[in-house]
Design a protein around this motif. Sequence first.
Motif, short mmCIF file in Angstrom:
data_model
loop_
_atom_site.label_atom_id
_atom_site.label_comp_id
_atom_site.label_asym_id
_atom_site.label_seq_id
_atom_site.Cartn_x
_atom_site.Cartn_y
_atom_site.Cartn_z
N ALA C 65 0.99 -1.18 0.07
CA ALA C 65 -0.10 -0.09 -0.14
C ALA C 65 1.03 1.14 -0.09
O ALA C 65 1.68 1.49 0.97
CB ALA C 65 -1.02 0.20 1.26
N VAL C 66 0.77 2.07 -0.84
CA VAL C 66 1.67 3.18 -1.27
C VAL C 66 0.91 4.34 -1.49
O VAL C 66 0.43 4.50 -2.84
CB VAL C 66 2.72 2.72 -2.29
N VAL C 67 0.77 5.43 -0.78
CA VAL C 67 0.55 6.78 -0.92
C VAL C 67 1.41 7.49 -0.01
O VAL C 67 1.23 7.38 0.99
CB VAL C 67 -1.07 6.81 -0.41
N ASP C 68 2.28 8.27 -0.65
CA ASP C 68 3.55 8.34 -0.38
C ASP C 68 4.12 9.84 -0.87
O ASP C 68 5.22 9.78 -1.51
CB ASP C 68 4.44 7.40 -0.55
N PRO C 69 3.34 10.88 -0.64
CA PRO C 69 3.92 12.20 -0.97
C PRO C 69 5.34 12.47 -0.71
O PRO C 69 6.13 13.26 -1.05
CB PRO C 69 3.07 13.17 -0.63
N GLY C 70 5.57 11.72 0.61
CA GLY C 70 7.17 11.89 1.10
C GLY C 70 8.15 11.09 0.58
O GLY C 70 9.27 11.11 1.22
N VAL C 71 7.88 10.46 -0.70
CA VAL C 71 8.95 9.51 -1.06
C VAL C 71 10.30 10.37 -1.13
O VAL C 71 10.29 11.21 -1.88
CB VAL C 71 8.47 8.71 -2.34
N GLY C 72 11.41 9.54 -0.55
CA GLY C 72 12.79 10.11 -1.05
C GLY C 72 13.15 10.99 0.10
O GLY C 72 14.26 11.47 0.34
N SER C 73 12.39 11.32 1.15
CA SER C 73 12.60 12.12 2.36
C SER C 73 13.31 11.19 3.39
O SER C 73 12.76 10.04 3.61
CB SER C 73 11.39 13.03 2.83
N ASP C 74 14.17 11.57 3.96
CA ASP C 74 14.88 10.71 5.02
C ASP C 74 13.89 10.63 6.32
O ASP C 74 14.13 9.73 6.80
CB ASP C 74 16.06 11.33 5.37
N ALA C 75 12.99 11.57 6.37
CA ALA C 75 12.09 11.61 7.76
C ALA C 75 11.07 10.42 7.45
O ALA C 75 10.66 9.88 8.66
CB ALA C 75 11.24 12.83 7.73
N ARG C 76 10.92 9.90 6.14
CA ARG C 76 9.75 8.93 6.12
C ARG C 76 10.52 7.48 6.30
O ARG C 76 11.40 7.52 5.45
CB ARG C 76 8.88 9.21 4.69
N GLN C 77 9.89 6.62 6.88
CA GLN C 77 10.57 5.38 7.21
C GLN C 77 9.58 4.41 6.44
O GLN C 77 8.42 4.44 6.63
CB GLN C 77 10.65 4.95 8.75
N PRO C 78 10.21 3.46 5.71
CA PRO C 78 9.54 2.03 5.31
C PRO C 78 9.10 1.12 6.49
O PRO C 78 9.92 1.01 7.34
CB PRO C 78 10.32 1.50 4.32
#
Lengths: 248, 248, 248
Positions: C65-78
């Motif tokens: 499930a991927v709705v991810d406007p912050g993709v590529g930001s270090d703040a966001r964790q997988p």
Amino acid sequence: MIVLFSDFGLHGPYIGQVKAVLYQQAPGQPVIDLFSDAPVFDIRCSAYLLAAYADSFPAGTVFCAVVDPGVGSDARQPIFLHARGQWFVGPDNGLFSRVAAADPQARYWRIDWRPEVCSDTFHGRDLFAPVAARLACGEQVPATLQSQGLDNDWPLDYPAVIYIDHFGNAMTGIQATSLRDDSVLLLPETDGIARRLNYARTYQDVSVGQAFWYRNANGLVEIAVNQGHAGRLCELKPGTALVIQSVV
Amino acid sequence: MIVLFSDFGLHGPYIGQVKAVLYQQAPGQPVIDLFSDAPVFDIRCSAYLLAAYADSFPAGTVFCAVVDPGVGSDARQPIFLHARGQWFVGPDNGLFSRVAAADPQARYWRIDWRPEVCSDTFHGRDLFAPVAARLACGEQVPATLQSQGLDNDWPLDYPAVIYIDHFGNAMTGIQATSLRDDSVLLLPETDGIARRLNYARTYQDVSVGQAFWYRNANGLVEIAVNQGHAGRLCELKPGTALVIQSVV
Amino acid sequence: MIVLFSDFGLHGPYIGQVKAVLYQQAPGQPVIDLFSDAPVFDIRCSAYLLAAYADSFPAGTVFCAVVDPGVGSDARQPIFLHARGQWFVGPDNGLFSRVAAADPQARYWRIDWRPEVCSDTFHGRDLFAPVAARLACGEQVPATLQSQGLDNDWPLDYPAVIYIDHFGNAMTGIQATSLRDDSVLLLPETDGIARRLNYARTYQDVSVGQAFWYRNANGLVEIAVNQGHAGRLCELKPGTALVIQSVV
């Protein structure tokens, strides 16, 4: 093989939910999306589309076909039909009338089985998909064979647009074999122009921007424009009436 | 694995009909929809798209790729190509020229096989899909190896928009490795404004609403707007020409 | 079974590329498209949609499930989450907060594994799909169990439109069980009209063209118009706020 035909739309969760049922209840069966965007709530256009496009699938194919504005009404019964060696599962609202008409031996059953939980508005997922899965697996479904055939008041040819495709081509409900090469198709007047379309074998046989009719790859008369969008150019949509003029 | 690339549209029956052939003739092979909405009839944009997106698939993949405005014309020949360990089945109209250019060892064959019944307008289903199925199953296809390579007049970089995606991002035909981080992309003037786009690594690196170019996940230069729709904001569509300006 | 939920769009290559990874790394696993058109970048609407629609899938299902406007930001964790017997793989941006809230035993892990090559902007393909494939195959994924649950500030009911479907029906973030049959739904004023919607069980229970609310087949309150397009008629879109009025 299980084939899906519906007006559920490609968008949103509906097709995925139907497939989840099929993958669980008929594991290993290929599931094909044929039409997910049949004209919304338009049973007549859909009946002609289904008959034309079911034809190219092999015997044994199970169609789960749902265009069902009356879902949730007690008047509408769930049925399955056996015609031309294929199975069709869905509502008894006329959707299968053209498929049934193509086979004098067609028989149909009222579905007596009911799921433990059935929503009021999504019988495609809750009722028709499980029945399609069982038929595809060769399993029995509690059902009552009907002594009479399906009602069928609609003629062989429906002189109207039944679908506009991605290219803007307008499929019609007219059998390709019903027209001669010198037949002319009259479109409704728009902006004071009543277009008259002649036959061409394929796009390459007319000039760019010209509208024509041809016999499409599934045996229907189809209206197209070479490198153009017939639907927009000629203001066509599902239901637009056509007149066939055969030159004497 | 069989991968579909076409301008047939997601809507309507075409992709489903192609898959029905593949599931019957290459049972057990996964079939992937890569693009069903390549720019309609635009062979050049499609050739660059296909080359960029085929790259991430494994060796042995069979692409059934059809953007074919000349379908039904005798001038157009059906072919298959072997390049970078992958197979490409489709028309010889230039669609495979960028894929072929990426492999000096690429070879191609004219397909001599013909189906018993072949429509005039749907070779994707009737001719290309059966050939793709056979190649995927490791079977022979009657075909003639051509002594020369595919014509290839198009350069490595096509400085134009080749696709607008769901987010409004505009993929270009420019290789990501062809631009430096200080390269500037000039868009055509709209409303008296000639936009100049700078590079950013990702959305997070520009402010909301700002347009920029970045290297996309398939090695192409792509134009985007942080939380916006670049296609609408910058009035871009497939074919829109771009100018690359490298700062000295 | 692996289920895809994203805002990637049905168009273009993204879903196909994710599936190519899944078919290679989890061969034989059915892959279902649930939503490919979740409201773009709208984490809150998507969180409520996912929770409502995941519910009907069996235990053991893996959601990518991927709705991810912050993709590529270090703040966001997988992360991946285990809740109600199902797995959810995606970003830690709140998308899973409603799923987690439905299960007091929900646990989640920060994904420590990284692919050899990872794009900046397509973690769905490069990171989340491979992890989903491993979970679906019962394989270990290097990951760290988190000692606390997922943050969850959003209430059980979100009184807003969260999705407009193909028919124009507006799904809301309100649980079907939260309203009584005599509850009234107030829409925002448009053109000086503030619509008040009453409950009906299904389309057949109101006259043609009338707007109403009903309990949809996935346990959400949904706004519909009999044989009409509620989204256009009532000017609704994801995020439109609603007011629940319970008659005393």
